[in-house]
Design a protein around this motif. Structure first.
Motif: not given
Length: 86
Positions: A38-56
């Motif tokens: 769970l904790d790693e999932s949250i960290t991954l989700y946050e990273r994914g959101e930053r990556l998505r914003a960077h791509c956009q």
């Protein structure tokens, strides 16, 4: 390239669009696998959101560059031109 999540996201700022997209795909793949705590999932989700914003942001910048290319010096659109036009 280090794929470990960076709390500041500073590693993301240096990625090309293609690198960020691949990293985002890796994050999604890991999250969808269900094999992440769970904790790693949250960290991954946050990273994914930053990556998505960077791509956009990279896509938005590319679109702005293209629009600038097809606009005349006065900023009025002059039409579209093929990319391979000499």
């Amino acid at each position: 390239m280090n794929d470990a999540p960076d709390a500041t996201g500073s590693d993301i700022a240096d990625l090309t669009y293609e690198q960020a997209l691949k990293a985002l795909e890796d994050v999604v793949r890991r999250l969808e696998s269900g094999d992440v705590a769970l904790d790693e999932s949250i960290t991954l989700y946050e990273r994914g959101e930053r990556l998505r914003a960077h791509c956009q942001a990279r896509l938005d910048a590319a679109q702005a560059r293209i629009e600038k290319i097809v606009a005349g010096p006065d900023g009025v659109p002059t039409g579209t031109r093929p990319f391979d036009e000499g």
